[in-house]
Scaffold this motif. Structure first.
Motif, PDB file in Angstrom:
ATOM      1  N   ILE A 191      80.280  39.774  29.591  1.00 44.14           N
ATOM      2  CA  ILE A 191      81.014  39.474  30.777  1.00 44.14           C
ATOM      3  C   ILE A 191      82.455  39.989  30.405  1.00 44.14           C
ATOM      4  CG2 ILE A 191      81.856  37.325  31.823  1.00 44.14           C
ATOM      5  CD1 ILE A 191      79.406  36.109  30.628  1.00 44.14           C
ATOM      6  N   MET A 192      82.783  41.026  31.227  1.00 48.46           N
ATOM      7  CA  MET A 192      84.066  41.679  30.824  1.00 48.46           C
ATOM      8  C   MET A 192      85.284  40.902  31.588  1.00 48.46           C
ATOM      9  SD  MET A 192      83.041  45.672  31.520  1.00 48.46           S
ATOM     10  CE  MET A 192      82.931  45.227  33.493  1.00 48.46           C
ATOM     11  N   ASP A 193      85.853  39.823  30.634  1.00 49.27           N
ATOM     12  CA  ASP A 193      86.787  38.886  31.224  1.00 49.27           C
ATOM     13  C   ASP A 193      87.964  39.122  30.915  1.00 49.27           C
ATOM     14  OD1 ASP A 193      87.641  36.841  32.889  1.00 49.27           O
ATOM     15  OD2 ASP A 193      87.118  35.394  31.397  1.00 49.27           O
ATOM     16  N   GLY A 194      89.327  39.023  31.606  1.00 49.36           N
ATOM     17  CA  GLY A 194      90.519  39.030  31.236  1.00 49.36           C
ATOM     18  C   GLY A 194      91.524  40.250  31.472  1.00 49.36           C
ATOM     19  N   ASN A 195      90.769  40.908  32.623  1.00 48.71           N
ATOM     20  CA  ASN A 195      91.825  42.042  32.798  1.00 48.71           C
ATOM     21  C   ASN A 195      92.943  41.601  33.612  1.00 48.71           C
ATOM     22  OD1 ASN A 195      89.885  43.862  32.256  1.00 48.71           O
ATOM     23  ND2 ASN A 195      88.517  43.816  34.048  1.00 48.71           N
ATOM     24  N   GLY A 196      92.592  40.488  34.627  1.00 49.96           N
ATOM     25  CA  GLY A 196      93.948  40.029  35.334  1.00 49.96           C
ATOM     26  C   GLY A 196      95.274  39.524  34.506  1.00 49.96           C
ATOM     27  N   ARG A 197      94.841  38.562  33.378  1.00 47.75           N
ATOM     28  CA  ARG A 197      95.693  38.101  32.509  1.00 47.75           C
ATOM     29  C   ARG A 197      96.138  39.241  31.535  1.00 47.75           C
ATOM     30  NH1 ARG A 197      91.893  33.970  29.740  1.00 47.75           N
ATOM     31  NH2 ARG A 197      90.297  34.972  31.087  1.00 47.75           N
ATOM     32  N   GLY A 229     103.638  42.283  33.344  1.00 45.94           N
ATOM     33  CA  GLY A 229     104.247  42.261  34.451  1.00 45.94           C
ATOM     34  C   GLY A 229     103.762  43.096  35.494  1.00 45.94           C
ATOM     35  N   ARG A 230     102.385  43.642  35.419  1.00 41.89           N
ATOM     36  CA  ARG A 230     101.891  44.476  36.377  1.00 41.89           C
ATOM     37  C   ARG A 230     100.854  43.624  37.280  1.00 41.89           C
ATOM     38  NH1 ARG A 230     102.477  49.499  34.591  1.00 41.89           N
ATOM     39  NH2 ARG A 230     101.763  50.027  36.440  1.00 41.89           N
ATOM     40  N   PRO A 231     100.447  43.987  38.391  1.00 38.66           N
ATOM     41  CA  PRO A 231      99.647  43.621  39.069  1.00 38.66           C
ATOM     42  C   PRO A 231      98.074  43.469  38.765  1.00 38.66           C
ATOM     43  CG  PRO A 231     100.155  45.734  40.114  1.00 38.66           C
ATOM     44  CD  PRO A 231     101.002  45.482  38.998  1.00 38.66           C
ATOM     45  N   ARG A 232      97.247  42.573  38.952  1.00 40.99           N
ATOM     46  CA  ARG A 232      96.030  42.385  38.427  1.00 40.99           C
ATOM     47  C   ARG A 232      95.222  43.687  38.520  1.00 40.99           C
ATOM     48  NH1 ARG A 232      93.936  37.314  37.689  1.00 40.99           N
ATOM     49  NH2 ARG A 232      91.877  38.085  38.234  1.00 40.99           N
ATOM     50  N   LEU A 233      95.269  44.591  39.567  1.00 45.86           N
ATOM     51  CA  LEU A 233      94.466  45.750  39.726  1.00 45.86           C
ATOM     52  C   LEU A 233      94.662  46.632  38.430  1.00 45.86           C
ATOM     53  CD1 LEU A 233      92.274  46.891  41.413  1.00 45.86           C
ATOM     54  CD2 LEU A 233      94.089  47.986  42.947  1.00 45.86           C
ATOM     55  N   PHE A 234      96.020  46.635  37.912  1.00 48.58           N
ATOM     56  CA  PHE A 234      96.536  47.540  36.792  1.00 48.58           C
ATOM     57  C   PHE A 234      95.416  47.150  35.757  1.00 48.58           C
ATOM     58  CE2 PHE A 234      98.994  48.284  33.201  1.00 48.58           C
ATOM     59  CZ  PHE A 234      99.274  49.589  33.118  1.00 48.58           C
ATOM     60  N   GLY A 235      94.993  45.603  35.456  1.00 43.73           N
ATOM     61  CA  GLY A 235      94.241  45.295  34.548  1.00 43.73           C
ATOM     62  C   GLY A 235      92.976  45.862  34.704  1.00 43.73           C
ATOM     63  N   HIS A 236      92.303  45.688  35.814  1.00 44.78           N
ATOM     64  CA  HIS A 236      91.092  46.259  36.301  1.00 44.78           C
ATOM     65  C   HIS A 236      90.803  47.804  36.062  1.00 44.78           C
ATOM     66  CE1 HIS A 236      89.977  42.206  37.779  1.00 44.78           C
ATOM     67  NE2 HIS A 236      90.896  42.442  39.130  1.00 44.78           N
ATOM     68  N   GLN A 237      91.809  48.491  36.350  1.00 44.19           N
ATOM     69  CA  GLN A 237      91.847  50.030  36.080  1.00 44.19           C
ATOM     70  C   GLN A 237      91.756  50.041  34.419  1.00 44.19           C
ATOM     71  OE1 GLN A 237      95.419  50.800  37.925  1.00 44.19           O
ATOM     72  NE2 GLN A 237      94.466  51.376  39.982  1.00 44.19           N
ATOM     73  N   ALA A 238      92.443  49.438  33.576  1.00 41.42           N
ATOM     74  CA  ALA A 238      92.460  49.543  32.294  1.00 41.42           C
ATOM     75  C   ALA A 238      91.181  49.044  31.653  1.00 41.42           C
ATOM     76  CB  ALA A 238      93.566  48.721  31.694  1.00 41.42           C
ATOM     77  N   GLY A 239      90.499  47.969  32.217  1.00 38.34           N
ATOM     78  CA  GLY A 239      89.258  47.469  31.918  1.00 38.34           C
ATOM     79  C   GLY A 239      88.165  48.571  32.233  1.00 38.34           C
ATOM     80  N   ALA A 240      88.155  49.275  33.393  1.00 37.79           N
ATOM     81  CA  ALA A 240      87.213  50.508  33.892  1.00 37.79           C
ATOM     82  C   ALA A 240      87.318  51.462  32.808  1.00 37.79           C
ATOM     83  CB  ALA A 240      87.594  50.938  35.132  1.00 37.79           C
ATOM     84  N   ARG A 241      88.544  51.852  32.221  1.00 36.35           N
ATOM     85  CA  ARG A 241      88.638  52.691  31.086  1.00 36.35           C
ATOM     86  C   ARG A 241      87.690  52.357  29.875  1.00 36.35           C
ATOM     87  NH1 ARG A 241      93.619  53.404  33.581  1.00 36.35           N
ATOM     88  NH2 ARG A 241      94.712  52.131  31.929  1.00 36.35           N
TER      89      ARG A 241
END
Length: 241
Positions: free
Chosen positions: A17-23, A29-41
């Motif tokens: 369960i890949m949780d925590g991208n948004g936080r 100080g970045r938008p949540r989607l920035f975290g999702h992109q990092a999570g995909a990598r």
């Protein structure tokens, strides 16, 4: 060069369960989607770590049936990210001998994404290395409901005798019918709940809840958790002799 899967005392099938991208993104100080992109990598690194950990099957929770409740902009961004991931990773997955499957209800996904999912499954169908399963628009209760509906249709059509239905029957109708049950379920980000993920399949899985946010979850931590699994005694309700 493709590494072979090796036998070891660790888990054969790990679900995450890949949780925590948004936080992770908000702390920077970045938008949540920035975290999702990092999570995909991060997914690529963990897939590549599976052979050395003796893991043959990796299932990742990418988007749940409940995630539609998020803002329209975040959902749209995630769908775009899924399409981009398939385009960017398809060749590398095939070259690394990774077989990709998707589970979940595809009816609500846009047709372009659904078609791309079909194409990636076909492209990697011959691969014999790591089995990567991506849960997309997936929910455990929804999966069981859909499986039960198909089972009921077979009963109504006379293809299945109700007297023959047992514990081993329903799994044949689940999205995961071609996969072994998970041995180990990992959830990142410090949350200690299963969030409607692989409810039937995880009845006897071992769980690890770690504080690390998903974009910071490394291959080294993955290896440590799989190694620790090897020291557990799994009795499945029995008592040691």
């Amino acid at each position: 060069m493709v590494k072979p899967i090796r036998d070891c005392a660790g888990p054969r099938h790990v679900a995450i369960i890949m949780d925590g991208n948004g936080r992770w993104a908000q702390r920077r100080g970045r938008p949540r989607l920035f975290g999702h992109q990092a999570g995909a990598r991060r997914v690529r690194e963990i897939v590549e770590a599976c052979p050395d950990a003796g893991v043959s099957y990796l299932t990742i929770f990418a988007f749940s049936t409940e995630n539609w409740k998020r803002t329209q902009s975040e959902v749209a961004g995630l769908m775009s990210l899924f399409r981009r991931y398939i385009v960017q990773e398809a060749r590398a997955l095939r070259e690394r001998n990774v077989r990709v499957r998707f589970i979940g209800d595809r009816d609500r996904l846009d047709k372009k994404l659904s078609t791309m999912m079909d194409e990636l499954e076909a492209l990697t169908a011959h691969c014999t290395g790591v089995n990567l399963t991506i849960a997309l628009n997936y929910g455990g209760r929804d999966e069981v409901a859909r499986a039960t509906r198909r089972l009921a249709e077979d009963v109504a059509a006379g293809r299945l005798d109700p007297a023959d239905i047992g514990e081993e029957t329903l799994p044949r109708y689940l999205d995961t019918c071609l996969l072994p049950d998970p041995d180990l379920v990992i959830r990142t980000s410090g949350e200690a709940r299963i969030s409607n993920f692989l409810l039937w399949q995880s009845a006897y899985a071992e769980y690890e809840f770690v504080d690390t946010l998903w974009p910071d979850f490394t291959a080294a931590e993955f290896a440590r958790l799989t190694e620790r699994f090897g020291g557990r005694e799994r009795r499945y309700g029995a008592v040691p002799a």
